[in-house]
Design a protein around this motif. Structure first.
Motif, PDB file in Angstrom:
ATOM      1  N   VAL A 141      53.140  43.240  38.646  1.00 16.13           N
ATOM      2  CA  VAL A 141      53.542  44.227  39.649  1.00 16.13           C
ATOM      3  C   VAL A 141      52.505  44.292  40.774  1.00 16.13           C
ATOM      4  O   VAL A 141      52.860  44.333  41.955  1.00 16.13           O
ATOM      5  N   VAL A 142      51.224  44.281  40.391  1.00 19.27           N
ATOM      6  CA  VAL A 142      50.156  44.315  41.407  1.00 19.27           C
ATOM      7  C   VAL A 142      50.224  43.074  42.284  1.00 19.27           C
ATOM      8  O   VAL A 142      50.025  43.144  43.505  1.00 19.27           O
ATOM      9  N   ASP A 143      50.536  41.919  41.681  1.00 19.20           N
ATOM     10  CA  ASP A 143      50.668  40.680  42.456  1.00 19.20           C
ATOM     11  C   ASP A 143      51.822  40.783  43.453  1.00 19.20           C
ATOM     12  O   ASP A 143      51.724  40.318  44.597  1.00 19.20           O
ATOM     13  N   ILE A 144      52.922  41.413  43.036  1.00 19.91           N
ATOM     14  CA  ILE A 144      54.065  41.633  43.930  1.00 19.91           C
ATOM     15  C   ILE A 144      53.652  42.555  45.082  1.00 19.91           C
ATOM     16  O   ILE A 144      53.988  42.308  46.247  1.00 19.91           O
ATOM     17  N   LEU A 145      52.924  43.598  44.762  1.00 16.42           N
ATOM     18  CA  LEU A 145      52.461  44.525  45.800  1.00 16.42           C
ATOM     19  C   LEU A 145      51.536  43.828  46.793  1.00 16.42           C
ATOM     20  O   LEU A 145      51.553  44.120  47.994  1.00 16.42           O
ATOM     21  N   ASP A 146      50.723  42.890  46.301  1.00 18.28           N
ATOM     22  CA  ASP A 146      49.847  42.106  47.182  1.00 18.28           C
ATOM     23  C   ASP A 146      50.665  41.291  48.175  1.00 18.28           C
ATOM     24  O   ASP A 146      50.257  41.091  49.330  1.00 18.28           O
ATOM     25  N   SER A 199      45.956  47.065  44.834  1.00 18.38           N
ATOM     26  CA  SER A 199      46.281  45.939  45.719  1.00 18.38           C
ATOM     27  C   SER A 199      45.000  45.388  46.344  1.00 18.38           C
ATOM     28  O   SER A 199      44.138  46.143  46.798  1.00 18.38           O
ATOM     29  N   GLU A 200      44.903  44.057  46.387  1.00 15.51           N
ATOM     30  CA  GLU A 200      43.675  43.414  46.869  1.00 15.51           C
ATOM     31  C   GLU A 200      43.815  42.800  48.251  1.00 15.51           C
ATOM     32  O   GLU A 200      42.823  42.631  48.962  1.00 15.51           O
ATOM     33  N   SER A 201      45.025  42.440  48.659  1.00 16.05           N
ATOM     34  CA  SER A 201      45.248  41.812  49.962  1.00 16.05           C
ATOM     35  C   SER A 201      46.155  42.710  50.798  1.00 16.05           C
ATOM     36  O   SER A 201      47.322  42.920  50.448  1.00 16.05           O
ATOM     37  N   LEU A 247      43.041  53.754  54.514  1.00 19.00           N
ATOM     38  CA  LEU A 247      42.733  52.857  53.387  1.00 19.00           C
ATOM     39  C   LEU A 247      42.049  53.575  52.231  1.00 19.00           C
ATOM     40  O   LEU A 247      41.651  52.924  51.259  1.00 19.00           O
ATOM     41  N   SER A 248      41.911  54.888  52.320  1.00 21.50           N
ATOM     42  CA  SER A 248      41.149  55.626  51.303  1.00 21.50           C
ATOM     43  C   SER A 248      41.789  55.581  49.910  1.00 21.50           C
ATOM     44  O   SER A 248      41.096  55.766  48.910  1.00 21.50           O
ATOM     45  N   ARG A 306      40.435  48.370  45.513  1.00 21.47           N
ATOM     46  CA  ARG A 306      39.989  46.999  45.230  1.00 21.47           C
ATOM     47  C   ARG A 306      40.272  46.030  46.375  1.00 21.47           C
ATOM     48  O   ARG A 306      40.627  44.869  46.129  1.00 21.47           O
ATOM     49  N   ILE A 307      40.123  46.464  47.576  1.00 25.71           N
ATOM     50  CA  ILE A 307      40.437  45.596  48.719  1.00 25.71           C
ATOM     51  C   ILE A 307      39.477  44.413  48.775  1.00 25.71           C
ATOM     52  O   ILE A 307      38.268  44.587  48.808  1.00 25.71           O
TER      53      ILE A 307
END
Length: 319
Positions: free
Chosen positions: A12-17, A42-44, A102-103, A107-108
């Motif tokens: 799911v996190v990969d999809i959100l990225d 989300s990282e990206s 962005l607060s 994990r950006i």
């Protein structure tokens, strides 16, 4: 059952990225408790800033005011630059705005920021592209510009008067680009300090005119410098609208008329490579310039052609 609920959290996190857009993700976080907890991972991300307040320079434009004192090798030409330049519109956003947007994210790693402004916009018909890299301050800046583009070539010879007039314009383009780049660097200063896992930051305009890049090494350098500041200095810096540009050396190549292989003819085509004067070295300039515009056909072709021209070097004081 809801098949989506069966997906593991990492997927799911990969999809959100892949979604990336900050505003869309913040809306997603209100859908459910699960999304509320996963969106911040989300990282990206892509942050599109729409709010722009333009301010005009005072009657004596910065470009014309300090031009006489910064371009050391051309003392005899200074009398030509006494007329104030047209006020430069500048993006005037507080660093607090992107920081607040962005607060929610913890994990950006990769952040792409899109801005609507066009700070270094030249006169009508002219074109300019620039790319700057920052750490704690400016590392490099590459500027490619031309006065006009057409399919009709003109004589590639210019008089001394035309050269001098063109020189003013070329340096003005460069100063405008540096001021726009330093404004963007300052705009994201709070974000860089708050998100310590960030490895890549790219800021660009919607029109594709200017790009500011901070790579992992530059981000670490910036955080280390900021951590060393005392509170009083930090508060003083926060009140500024842009970062200070250090003393720089400009390597400038120019062609009165440049005909590209595509058949386009660029009038008054210019390539400027800017590096800080401290420990200056022009080693790698060719690679730096070609890499900066590798994805832009016309500008990339112009860079390759201009690199074959003789270069002039100018020194500029910090501002």
């Amino acid at each position: 059952m809801d098949v989506f609920d069966g997906l593991p959290d990492p997927i799911v996190v990969d999809i959100l990225d892949k979604v990336g857009d900050v505003k869309t993700l913040l809306r997603c976080s209100s859908l459910s408790k699960r999304f509320y907890s996963l969106v911040p991972q989300s990282e990206s991300l892509t942050l599109r800033l729409d709010q722009v307040v333009t301010t005009e320079s005072p009657p004596d434009s910065p470009v014309s005011n300090f031009f006489k004192s910064v371009c050391k090798p051309f003392h005899g030409l200074f009398s030509l630059f006494s007329k104030p330049a047209k006020p430069i519109p500048a993006t005037n956003l507080s660093p607090v705005i992107p920081s607040k947007l962005l607060s929610r994210f913890d994990r950006i790693k990769n952040l792409d920021v899109e801005l609507p402004g066009e700070d270094a916009k030249p006169e009508k018909g002219a074109g300019i592209k620039w790319k700057a890299e920052f750490g704690k301050t400016l590392k490099t800046c590459v500027v490619v510009a031309f006065r006009s583009a057409s399919t009709v070539s003109s004589p590639g010879v210019e008089s001394d008067a035309e050269f001098v007039t063109g020189l003013k314009t070329r340096v003005e383009w460069t100063i405008n680009a540096l001021m726009a780049a330093s404004t963007r660097h300052h705009l994201m200063s709070r974000v860089v300090k708050e998100h310590k896992e960030m490895e890549s930051l790219v800021m660009h305009e919607r029109g594709g005119e200017g790009t500011v890049v901070m790579k992992s090494e530059g981000l670490r350098e910036f955080r280390k410098t900021e951590a060393a500041r005392d509170q009083e200095l930090e508060e003083r810096v926060e009140k500024k609208q842009r970062s200070v540009v250090p003393s720089v050396r400009m390597s400038m190549r120019h062609a009165p008329s440049l005909k590209l292989k595509s058949g386009i003819c660029l009038e008054s085509a210019t390539l400027v490579i800017v590096r800080p004067s401290e420990e200056y070295s022009d080693v790698g300039d060719d690679e730096l310039a070609t890499e900066a515009f590798a994805g832009s056909c016309m500008y990339g072709e112009a860079v390759v052609a201009l690199l074959k021209r003789n270069k002039n070097t100018l020194d500029m004081n910090s501002f």
